[in-house]
Design an enzyme around this catalytic site. Structure first.
Site, PDB file in Angstrom:
ATOM      1  N   CYS A   1      -6.914  10.562  -4.091  1.00  0.00           N
ATOM      2  CA  CYS A   1      -8.040  11.647  -3.652  1.00  0.00           C
ATOM      3  C   CYS A   1      -7.004  12.532  -2.873  1.00  0.00           C
ATOM      4  O   CYS A   1      -5.780  12.303  -3.060  1.00  0.00           O
ATOM      5  CB  CYS A   1      -9.017  11.069  -2.791  1.00  0.00           C
ATOM      6  SG  CYS A   1      -8.915  10.492  -1.054  1.00  0.00           S
TER       7      CYS A   1
ATOM      8  N   SER B   1      -6.290  13.129   0.300  1.00  0.00           N
ATOM      9  CA  SER B   1      -5.313  12.432   1.296  1.00  0.00           C
ATOM     10  C   SER B   1      -5.201  10.972   1.128  1.00  0.00           C
ATOM     11  O   SER B   1      -4.198  10.406   1.885  1.00  0.00           O
ATOM     12  CB  SER B   1      -6.221  12.604   2.593  1.00  0.00           C
ATOM     13  OG  SER B   1      -7.439  12.060   2.793  1.00  0.00           O
TER      14      SER B   1
ATOM     15  N   HIS C   1       2.903  -9.101   2.109  1.00  0.00           N
ATOM     16  CA  HIS C   1       2.193  -9.438   3.407  1.00  0.00           C
ATOM     17  C   HIS C   1       0.636  -9.601   3.146  1.00  0.00           C
ATOM     18  O   HIS C   1       0.090 -10.589   3.832  1.00  0.00           O
ATOM     19  CB  HIS C   1       2.432  -8.806   4.615  1.00  0.00           C
ATOM     20  CG  HIS C   1       4.006  -8.865   4.902  1.00  0.00           C
ATOM     21  ND1 HIS C   1       4.527  -8.598   6.062  1.00  0.00           N
ATOM     22  CD2 HIS C   1       5.122  -9.664   4.376  1.00  0.00           C
ATOM     23  CE1 HIS C   1       5.788  -8.713   6.089  1.00  0.00           C
ATOM     24  NE2 HIS C   1       6.137  -9.380   5.274  1.00  0.00           N
ATOM     25  N   ASN C   2      -0.042  -8.513   2.460  1.00  0.00           N
ATOM     26  CA  ASN C   2      -1.409  -8.533   2.319  1.00  0.00           C
ATOM     27  C   ASN C   2      -1.792  -8.774   1.114  1.00  0.00           C
ATOM     28  O   ASN C   2      -3.103  -8.600   0.852  1.00  0.00           O
ATOM     29  CB  ASN C   2      -1.740  -7.070   2.755  1.00  0.00           C
ATOM     30  CG  ASN C   2      -0.929  -6.878   4.215  1.00  0.00           C
ATOM     31  OD1 ASN C   2      -0.408  -5.722   4.112  1.00  0.00           O
ATOM     32  ND2 ASN C   2      -1.461  -7.521   5.142  1.00  0.00           N
TER      33      ASN C   2
ATOM     34  N   ARG D   1      -2.238  15.436  -1.999  1.00  0.00           N
ATOM     35  CA  ARG D   1      -1.856  16.529  -1.323  1.00  0.00           C
ATOM     36  C   ARG D   1      -0.837  16.147  -0.288  1.00  0.00           C
ATOM     37  O   ARG D   1      -0.098  17.129   0.123  1.00  0.00           O
ATOM     38  CB  ARG D   1      -3.001  17.178  -0.409  1.00  0.00           C
ATOM     39  CG  ARG D   1      -4.264  17.677  -1.384  1.00  0.00           C
ATOM     40  CD  ARG D   1      -5.376  18.367  -0.504  1.00  0.00           C
ATOM     41  NE  ARG D   1      -6.395  19.037  -1.388  1.00  0.00           N
ATOM     42  CZ  ARG D   1      -7.579  19.023  -1.177  1.00  0.00           C
ATOM     43  NH1 ARG D   1      -8.187  18.208  -0.189  1.00  0.00           N
ATOM     44  NH2 ARG D   1      -8.570  19.162  -2.130  1.00  0.00           N
TER      45      ARG D   1
ATOM     46  N   ARG E   1      -4.140 -15.245   6.664  1.00  0.00           N
ATOM     47  CA  ARG E   1      -4.710 -14.105   7.104  1.00  0.00           C
ATOM     48  C   ARG E   1      -5.176 -13.160   6.200  1.00  0.00           C
ATOM     49  O   ARG E   1      -6.437 -12.531   6.328  1.00  0.00           O
ATOM     50  CB  ARG E   1      -3.544 -13.298   7.773  1.00  0.00           C
ATOM     51  CG  ARG E   1      -2.882 -13.793   8.843  1.00  0.00           C
ATOM     52  CD  ARG E   1      -1.335 -13.533   9.075  1.00  0.00           C
ATOM     53  NE  ARG E   1      -0.858 -13.923  10.223  1.00  0.00           N
ATOM     54  CZ  ARG E   1       0.504 -14.254  10.321  1.00  0.00           C
ATOM     55  NH1 ARG E   1       1.166 -13.696   9.359  1.00  0.00           N
ATOM     56  NH2 ARG E   1       1.234 -14.925  11.111  1.00  0.00           N
TER      57      ARG E   1
END
Length: 145
Positions: free
Chosen positions: A65, A67, A98-99, A109, A136
């Protein structure tokens, strides 16, 4: 790899460029829209992207999008999806390592096409490290874990 890509009206051009680049790299790409620069609501496209990643139709997702913030929030409403907002390759790589991120978001933009491609390359070529990170990551989808 099967990759879904979605955007809002502000990121139509970047979405088209990244879609073509991904196809050139040999990936199967599902463009979830929109198809014009007519104003749309980014959550609609973020939810659609999250759905196809969560159900396994796509292995990875790319959310765009203006931002990158709004669409990343909407994608992350699905507990089976981990969408990281990135602006450079190290973030994209760490999001995977890591995630175990299965989606990335970028802002059209804020991120040029060359940098967006570098982020995608890092995201698509980095493996999840597992190990101590798995516990995690499990908590991200199930906070009671």
């Amino acid at each position: 790899m099967r990759i879904a890509i979605a955007s809002d009206h502000a990121a139509i051009d970047l979405k088209a460029e990244l879609r073509e680049w991904l196809i050139e790299q040999g990936h199967e790409v599902a463009d979830l829209g929109p198809d014009t620069t007519d104003s749309v609501d980014y959550p609609d496209f973020g939810y659609k992207l999250a759905s196809v990643v969560a159900d396994g139709t796509a292995e990875r997702g790319v959310a765009l999008c203006g931002s990158g913030i709004g669409i990343s929030i909407s994608v992350n409403r699905n507990p089976a999806v981990r969408c990281a907002l990135v602006s450079e390759p190290l973030s994209a790589s760490l999001a995977r390592e890591h995630n175990d991120a299965n989606c990335i978001a970028m802002g059209a933009r804020l991120t040029g096409s060359d940098m967006a491609k570098a982020c995608l390359e890092a995201f698509l070529t980095t493996d999840f490290a597992g190990g101590r990170h798995q516990r995690r990551v499990d908590k991200l989808s199930n906070p009671e874990t």
